[in-house]
Structures are given as C-alpha cells and as structure tokens.
Design a protein around this motif. Sequence first.
Motif, PDB file in Angstrom:
ATOM      1  N   ALA A 143       1.357   6.615  -6.937  1.00  0.00           N
ATOM      2  CA  ALA A 143       0.161   7.359  -7.353  1.00  0.00           C
ATOM      3  C   ALA A 143       0.302   8.849  -7.090  1.00  0.00           C
ATOM      4  O   ALA A 143      -0.391   9.659  -7.731  1.00  0.00           O
ATOM      5  CB  ALA A 143      -1.063   6.813  -6.622  1.00  0.00           C
ATOM      6  N   ALA A 144       1.183   9.237  -6.165  1.00  0.00           N
ATOM      7  CA  ALA A 144       1.371  10.658  -5.884  1.00  0.00           C
ATOM      8  C   ALA A 144       1.920  11.392  -7.099  1.00  0.00           C
ATOM      9  O   ALA A 144       1.676  12.592  -7.266  1.00  0.00           O
ATOM     10  CB  ALA A 144       2.324  10.838  -4.698  1.00  0.00           C
ATOM     11  N   GLU A 148      -8.890  -3.140  -0.528  1.00  0.00           N
ATOM     12  CA  GLU A 148      -8.265  -1.851  -0.256  1.00  0.00           C
ATOM     13  C   GLU A 148      -7.573  -1.290  -1.498  1.00  0.00           C
ATOM     14  O   GLU A 148      -7.706  -0.108  -1.832  1.00  0.00           O
ATOM     15  CB  GLU A 148      -7.250  -1.998   0.879  1.00  0.00           C
ATOM     16  N   ALA A 178       0.855   4.030  -2.999  1.00  0.00           N
ATOM     17  CA  ALA A 178       0.546   5.417  -2.664  1.00  0.00           C
ATOM     18  C   ALA A 178       1.652   6.358  -3.140  1.00  0.00           C
ATOM     19  O   ALA A 178       1.381   7.452  -3.645  1.00  0.00           O
ATOM     20  CB  ALA A 178       0.345   5.556  -1.156  1.00  0.00           C
ATOM     21  N   ARG A 179       2.898   5.937  -2.979  1.00  0.00           N
ATOM     22  CA  ARG A 179       4.014   6.765  -3.424  1.00  0.00           C
ATOM     23  C   ARG A 179       4.013   6.942  -4.944  1.00  0.00           C
ATOM     24  O   ARG A 179       4.237   8.037  -5.464  1.00  0.00           O
ATOM     25  CB  ARG A 179       5.340   6.148  -2.965  1.00  0.00           C
ATOM     26  N   ARG A 197      -8.651   2.171  -3.480  1.00  0.00           N
ATOM     27  CA  ARG A 197      -7.736   3.315  -3.471  1.00  0.00           C
ATOM     28  C   ARG A 197      -7.048   3.521  -4.816  1.00  0.00           C
ATOM     29  O   ARG A 197      -6.699   4.663  -5.161  1.00  0.00           O
ATOM     30  CB  ARG A 197      -6.683   3.128  -2.371  1.00  0.00           C
ATOM     31  N   PHE A 198      -6.848   2.440  -5.562  1.00  0.00           N
ATOM     32  CA  PHE A 198      -6.120   2.530  -6.838  1.00  0.00           C
ATOM     33  C   PHE A 198      -6.912   1.786  -7.917  1.00  0.00           C
ATOM     34  O   PHE A 198      -6.530   0.700  -8.357  1.00  0.00           O
ATOM     35  CB  PHE A 198      -4.713   1.947  -6.693  1.00  0.00           C
ATOM     36  N   LEU A 200       0.824  -1.207   0.000  1.00  0.00           N
ATOM     37  CA  LEU A 200       0.000   0.000   0.000  1.00  0.00           C
ATOM     38  C   LEU A 200       0.858   1.257   0.000  1.00  0.00           C
ATOM     39  O   LEU A 200       0.532   2.241  -0.692  1.00  0.00           O
ATOM     40  CB  LEU A 200      -0.940  -0.010   1.206  1.00  0.00           C
ATOM     41  N   ASP A 201       1.962   1.233   0.724  1.00  0.00           N
ATOM     42  CA  ASP A 201       2.850   2.396   0.754  1.00  0.00           C
ATOM     43  C   ASP A 201       3.480   2.636  -0.618  1.00  0.00           C
ATOM     44  O   ASP A 201       3.601   3.786  -1.072  1.00  0.00           O
ATOM     45  CB  ASP A 201       3.947   2.206   1.803  1.00  0.00           C
TER      46      ASP A 201
END
Length: 451
Positions: free
Chosen positions: A48-49, A76, A45-46, A80-81, A41-42
């Motif tokens: 996708a930023a 999840e 998220a990185r 989120r993605f 997940l981290d």
Amino acid sequence: MTTRILPAAGDADAARALSALLGQLPDAEPAAPLPDSGALLDTLARLAAGSVDELPEVVLVHERIGPVPALDLIREVALRFPAVGVVLLSSDTGPALFSAAMDSGARGLIGLPPSYEELAARVQAAAQWSAGVRRHLGRPADAPGGPGGRVVTVAGAKGGVGATLTAVQFALAAAAAGRRTVLVDMDLQAGDVGSYLDVQFRRSIADLAGIHDISPRVLQDAVYDDRTGLALLLAPAEGERGEEVDDRAARHVVTALRGRYELVVVDCGTQVTGANAAVVEMADTAVLVTTPDVVCVRAAKRMVRMWERLQVRKAEDTAMVVNRWSKHTEIQPSLIEKITKTRVAKTPVPAAFKELQPVVDAGRLQDLDNRSAVKQALWTVAGELGLLAAPADQAGAAGAQAALPGRDAAGGGRGSGAAVAVRAAGPVARLRRGGGDRGSLGPWPRRGREG
C-alpha cells in the motif's frame, strides 16, 4: 485482467492444498501463502505504500491463522486496507460465524476443505467488490478489464432495423482493436448471432440461468471462443427455453461476464422482456437502432418512452444509431434526435444492402469487406462510443479511429471522437409485476415513476 490473490494460512498442509487449488483458477495470480497475521499485515502495508493498485484484489484468511485470531485479523485488514476483499476459510459455515465474519468486514465465507467451484465464485465476487471500491478511490469509473468491464447493449426500435448487424460489427471492431470482447445474444426467442457468424454451439445463455454461483469454469463451458477473436454467448436454439432466463439470471450472467471481459456487447433484440430490460438498465451504454422512416421513428420513440416509464433508461442516456440513411432521406438524424430526445450518433449508417447481401446469405458477417461503407460507418460509430480503446486510452482515441477499415485523411473524419450516451451507474429500477413472480416473463404493467 488478472486477479491477484494473497492467501494467509498458519497450517502448512492447508497452505499447500490452498495453493494447489488457487493455481487452477483462470486469470488468477496467487502469491505464496503467508504463515501468520504479522506477515500478512506487513506485506499489505508495504504494497500500500506504493499505491492502492499494488494491493492484491483478494486476501484469503484461514481460520487457524495466528497469532491474531482470524476475525480480528479480518477486521484489521478491512479497516486499514478497505480496497481489499477479504474471504474467510473455515470448517464452520453456520449462520453465527457467517454473521460474525460479515460484521468483521469479510466479503465471503468458504467452507473447509474448499471446493473449486465455491473458491472460484467467492474469489470472483470479492475481486469485483474490490474493483468497485478502487474505482471510487480514484480509478476511472469505467475502467476496463477483469471485474468492472464495460457493458454495451444494442436494441432495435422494431424488427429488421439492423440491431444484430450493429451489435456484431461493434463487437468485431472492439476485438480488432485488441479489447477482450464477448458478444451476448439476449434476443432469447429469435436470436440470430450464431447464424450471422456461422456458429453452432450446444451451450447457450439458458444453461446458465439456474446457476447461482457462475464460476469461471462454468462460464468458460458456456461461452464459444470464435476464430474472429470474439467470445460468444448464444441464445438458446429452442425459443421456448428463453423463458428460463429471467431478470435475475440476466443480471447474474452479465455481471459474471463483466468480471472476465473488458467489453460485453449485448444484442437485446426488439422486444422488452424482464431479462433484456434488466441488462439495458445496468448497461454503461445503451444503443437503440432505427431506420429513417416514419414507422421506425415512431417505434423508436415508443421504445424510449417505455424504457422511461419502466425506469430502465432515460431518453438522454440513450444513443441512437440511424441505419439505412441516405442524403435523400426525408427524415434526417437531427429530426430523429429532436423527436426521440435521445443522442443520435454523428455517423449515420448508409443504405447499402448490396454490400451486405453476400455475407448475410453466407452467414459470414465477419467476412464483410473493409471497403464496405456500412462496415466503415459502424466501426466509426463504435469509435464514437469509445468501444475501440480502453477508457484510460480514450484521450488518444483519434489513433484508434485511424485503424478503422478503409479510413483515410480525406474521408474518415466524420463524427470521430464524439462520446455518445455513456451513463454512469445509477439507481436500480425495481421492475415487478403486482403479486407475481418477479423473474417470470410476461406482459409488463403500466406504472409511473416512484416517489
């Protein structure tokens, strides 16, 4: 286009085995396996930023991932993605887990230990789905490469109008412009693409007809890589084997090709069958070739009306190419456009068979001289259709036009840059015969539009 794959496996041995198998996939770029759900997940998220395009197309989740359970992790990631295709790897492939995985947002389920064929098929399907989502999130609708490449069909109004010649030259032009191109011979009983290019190959599209999961390795075995830079998927040498390719098989094969090539050019011949009708329907651009004489123009109108009745393609979504034209021809392209209600390409192809006869008789159409008026015209039409440049580069299509054979500032501007009959994907027409097997070939029923 390369498919980026991000595996997540808590078991070290499973991670090593999965990495080794992923490394064998063609056109794949697997990342190092992540050890737990938090790291996955981290990482997402990185990435996708930056932008959606930085995310991997496919995420593989092993059943023994932790600390978050696999199904919860998949849910999840899907929430989120949404532009990432998630595939679950599990030793349990029963219907209960399959249903639970789909409910959680997975795009596929692979049994453990995974086989190469199953892994390749599920990764390809998830990547295609991911590419489709990203196009809807802002990428061009006809973005090239990898999953979502462009499909162009070429059909003839009747036999002998030059449909195969047109398809071959379109494909050669695209390949010369640097696009990864495959030419498919869908004239299943009388295909001549191999004869025009002096190619003999033991495999054909019929060999793919009975395969439900067409993996990259299977596709590679059936496709012939020619020295011209083209990939070729030929019609069967035995015409009777054409019946093995029904509409479902045709869709499946073209979808698989679309996932590996920027451009798929399909020669559909002159007969309407279940297979080529399905391909014309799913094509981004459908081209119909005619000659400027009464019989062929009537045949072109008949073909267009048939496509409309079968809900395959609307007349205004069809690009018409006029072959064997001269300024003395009584029936001019503007009249053909009015009669057929199609969009006629601005550049007609001149009548110059003397230029073609030596290479046609030799079966070496790729050797046609760059100074040939026929070749110049067909490559110009390819430019009008946007085949010479990736969609993202079409704003500068004039530069690609300058690369056409024999073109110069004095005589090369005719019809350049015009976009002809490019259709966005629409509803899929359901072509069935009453009470019979949908896939079998045979006479088409008369039917009107639904609703």
